[in-house]
Design an enzyme around this catalytic site. Structure first.
Site, PDB file in Angstrom:
ATOM      1  N   LYS A 116      86.610  41.352  37.577  1.00  0.00           N
ATOM      2  CA  LYS A 116      85.156  41.516  37.449  1.00  0.00           C
ATOM      3  C   LYS A 116      84.705  41.275  36.015  1.00  0.00           C
ATOM      4  O   LYS A 116      83.600  40.790  35.795  1.00  0.00           O
ATOM      5  CB  LYS A 116      84.703  42.881  37.958  1.00  0.00           C
ATOM      6  CG  LYS A 116      84.942  43.042  39.452  1.00  0.00           C
ATOM      7  CD  LYS A 116      83.730  43.497  40.230  1.00  0.00           C
ATOM      8  CE  LYS A 116      83.969  43.277  41.710  1.00  0.00           C
ATOM      9  NZ  LYS A 116      83.246  44.149  42.607  1.00  0.00           N
ATOM     10  N   LYS A 198      89.722  34.790  51.769  1.00  0.00           N
ATOM     11  CA  LYS A 198      89.071  35.718  52.716  1.00  0.00           C
ATOM     12  C   LYS A 198      87.561  35.474  52.771  1.00  0.00           C
ATOM     13  O   LYS A 198      86.944  35.117  51.764  1.00  0.00           O
ATOM     14  CB  LYS A 198      89.445  37.155  52.336  1.00  0.00           C
ATOM     15  CG  LYS A 198      88.336  38.031  51.918  1.00  0.00           C
ATOM     16  CD  LYS A 198      88.760  39.419  51.512  1.00  0.00           C
ATOM     17  CE  LYS A 198      87.579  39.976  50.715  1.00  0.00           C
ATOM     18  NZ  LYS A 198      87.342  41.359  50.789  1.00  0.00           N
ATOM     19  N   LYS A 201      81.265  38.406  51.206  1.00  0.00           N
ATOM     20  CA  LYS A 201      79.806  38.340  51.121  1.00  0.00           C
ATOM     21  C   LYS A 201      79.321  37.758  49.803  1.00  0.00           C
ATOM     22  O   LYS A 201      78.176  37.360  49.693  1.00  0.00           O
ATOM     23  CB  LYS A 201      79.153  39.688  51.438  1.00  0.00           C
ATOM     24  CG  LYS A 201      79.596  40.901  50.673  1.00  0.00           C
ATOM     25  CD  LYS A 201      78.768  42.097  51.187  1.00  0.00           C
ATOM     26  CE  LYS A 201      79.531  43.390  51.271  1.00  0.00           C
ATOM     27  NZ  LYS A 201      79.850  43.989  49.976  1.00  0.00           N
TER      28      LYS A 201
HETATM   29  P1  ATP Z   1      82.390  41.278  48.029  1.00  0.00           P
HETATM   30  O1  ATP Z   1      82.314  39.831  48.358  1.00  0.00           O
HETATM   31  O2  ATP Z   1      81.091  41.841  47.451  1.00  0.00           O
HETATM   32  O3  ATP Z   1      83.607  41.685  47.265  1.00  0.00           O
HETATM   33  P2  ATP Z   1      83.402  41.847  50.649  1.00  0.00           P
HETATM   34  O4  ATP Z   1      82.737  41.035  51.699  1.00  0.00           O
HETATM   35  O5  ATP Z   1      84.732  41.383  50.206  1.00  0.00           O
HETATM   36  O6  ATP Z   1      82.440  42.050  49.414  1.00  0.00           O
HETATM   37  P3  ATP Z   1      83.565  44.769  50.585  1.00  0.00           P
HETATM   38  O7  ATP Z   1      82.210  45.380  50.474  1.00  0.00           O
HETATM   39  O8  ATP Z   1      84.429  44.736  49.359  1.00  0.00           O
HETATM   40  O9  ATP Z   1      83.468  43.304  51.259  1.00  0.00           O
HETATM   41  O10 ATP Z   1      84.363  45.504  51.729  1.00  0.00           O
HETATM   42  C1  ATP Z   1      83.807  46.290  52.740  1.00  0.00           C
HETATM   43  C2  ATP Z   1      84.897  46.467  53.793  1.00  0.00           C
HETATM   44  O11 ATP Z   1      85.034  45.264  54.575  1.00  0.00           O
HETATM   45  C3  ATP Z   1      86.253  46.757  53.186  1.00  0.00           C
HETATM   46  O12 ATP Z   1      86.873  47.806  53.904  1.00  0.00           O
HETATM   47  C4  ATP Z   1      87.020  45.457  53.365  1.00  0.00           C
HETATM   48  O13 ATP Z   1      88.386  45.685  53.539  1.00  0.00           O
HETATM   49  C5  ATP Z   1      86.398  44.833  54.623  1.00  0.00           C
HETATM   50  N1  ATP Z   1      86.425  43.364  54.577  1.00  0.00           N
HETATM   51  C6  ATP Z   1      85.742  42.577  53.709  1.00  0.00           C
HETATM   52  N2  ATP Z   1      85.965  41.274  53.932  1.00  0.00           N
HETATM   53  C7  ATP Z   1      86.830  41.196  54.996  1.00  0.00           C
HETATM   54  C8  ATP Z   1      87.452  40.117  55.713  1.00  0.00           C
HETATM   55  N3  ATP Z   1      87.230  38.851  55.391  1.00  0.00           N
HETATM   56  N4  ATP Z   1      88.260  40.416  56.740  1.00  0.00           N
HETATM   57  C9  ATP Z   1      88.490  41.688  57.084  1.00  0.00           C
HETATM   58  N5  ATP Z   1      87.951  42.758  56.438  1.00  0.00           N
HETATM   59  C10 ATP Z   1      87.125  42.540  55.414  1.00  0.00           C
END
Ligand code: ATP
Ligand code: LTN
Length: 333
Positions: A116, A198, A201
């Protein structure tokens, strides 16, 4: 036999952007499954999001929209405690105390901080640095036993356990020691554009991510553009990561097994598969969309949910804080 009713689950997500199909399949769907057997607390960790600059007006809207999205995903506000982190000031109070039980060397090792700070070179603030300590406070305040999160949060959870053990050693048993739990199915939904990454968002390439709020047209377009390969065979294999990911999505959203999906598309090309997958997703998200609108039109109810959530969370949090204050020698008011 284990009495799950006494076990406590805590998880949180930062209110940034909008929920994705990855968040839904990997996290929220599983949270929903846990509500039957455990006392679950799901927090929208708004204070964590302040480590990155937010536009205040937009941020308020995003925070509310996140709660509405949780409700629209079917999380029951009676069975689960749904609340905003900032509404329970015990989080920041405990965070300060735990900062005094955390070593710089430990925080220096956190990979999320390194990543970050690379991304936000002009704003490497101390909140970003002590982010994992606030996360530890979130978890320890509720005597949490299980934390369902993705693989990326493992390091933060290990630090949380170390802090809890250190505190318990200094002052006697105070905190439950939490465990990390990764979901069995759909733990990693991949980007539609880069199937080795992965779905996220905050991905710059929005075509790789399906948002729960996407319109039908957008879902169709994103699905059409999803990266596949030249085999033109719907097979669940590591050799075909794009198609493998699409089959996983089909299976989890359409509620049929991987084998059934493969059988259904035997001998059919990618075009038909992708089009029908888009329809499965659109159908699967229809109840979400309807509920989202209903809740948005009923903000009075949404307000009662987060106010009640904060009350219930505060009651538990204050119990732990009373003990912590006394153990470290702070006088009672
Ligand atoms: P960012 O892009 O802001 O890091 P993110 O989409 O990766 O966000 P988080 O808010 O960090 O998501 O995670 C919220 C929850 O969703 C966490 O428990 C994470 O493990 C799950 N999660 C996020 N992306 C995935 C994915 N592609 N597949 C499965 N689980 C996910
Ligand atoms: N850091 C987590 C969000 C988070 C969290 C928590 C998750 C903050 N506090 C407590 C579980 C428990 C993330 O980035 N996904």
């Amino acid at each position: 036999m284990e009495n799950n009713h006494q076990k406590i689950i805590f998880s949180g997500a930062q209110p940034t952007g909008s929920l994705t199909l990855g968040n839904y399949i990997g996290a929220i769907q599983n949270w929903k499954a846990l509500e039957k057997d455990y006392q679950c607390l799901y927090s929208i960790v708004d204070l964590h999001s302040l480590t990155v600059r937010q536009d205040p007006k937009e941020f308020q809207k995003t925070c509310l929209s996140f709660l509405v999205q949780y409700l629209a995903c079917g999380l029951d506000p009676e069975k689960n405690i749904l609340f905003f982190q900032s509404h329970v000031p015990q989080h920041t109070e405990l965070s300060w105390i735990l900062n005094c039980y955390t070593y710089l060397g430990e925080l220096n090792r956190m990979t999320q901080f390194k990543e970050k700070s690379q991304k936000n070179k002009d704003n490497i603030n101390s909140g970003l640095y002590s982010y994992p300590v606030l996360q530890a406070a979130d978890i320890l305040l509720y005597q949490t036993n299980i934390v369902p999160v993705g693989e990326d949060q493992k390091q933060h959870l290990e630090l949380c356990r170390d802090i809890a053990l250190r505190f318990n050693q200094a002052h006697g048993d105070t905190f439950a020691i939490p465990e990390h739990r990764i979901p069995k199915v759909g733990a990693r939904i991949m980007s539609l554009q880069e199937p080795d990454k992965k779905m996220s968002k905050s991905d710059d390439n929005v075509n790789g991510t399906i948002f729960l709020m996407d319109t039908e047209d957008i879902i169709l377009k994103k699905m059409k553009r999803a990266v596949t390969d030249s085999e033109n065979k719907v097979l669940y294999s590591d050799e075909q990561p794009g198609i493998k990911n699409l089959i996983t999505i089909y299976s989890t959203v359409g509620n049929i097994s991987i084998e059934e999906v493969v059988k259904k598309y035997d001998g059919k090309g990618y075009g038909a598969f992708k089009k029908e997958l888009a329809e499965v997703i659109i159908e699967g998200l229809r109840p979400f969309k309807e509920k989202y609108q209903d809740y948005m039109n009923n903000m009075d109810f949404v307000e009662t949910v987060y106010k009640r959530g904060a009350e219930r969370a505060t009651e538990i949090a204050e119990r732990t804080m009373k003990e912590v204050r006394s153990k470290v020698g702070l006088l009672t008011k």
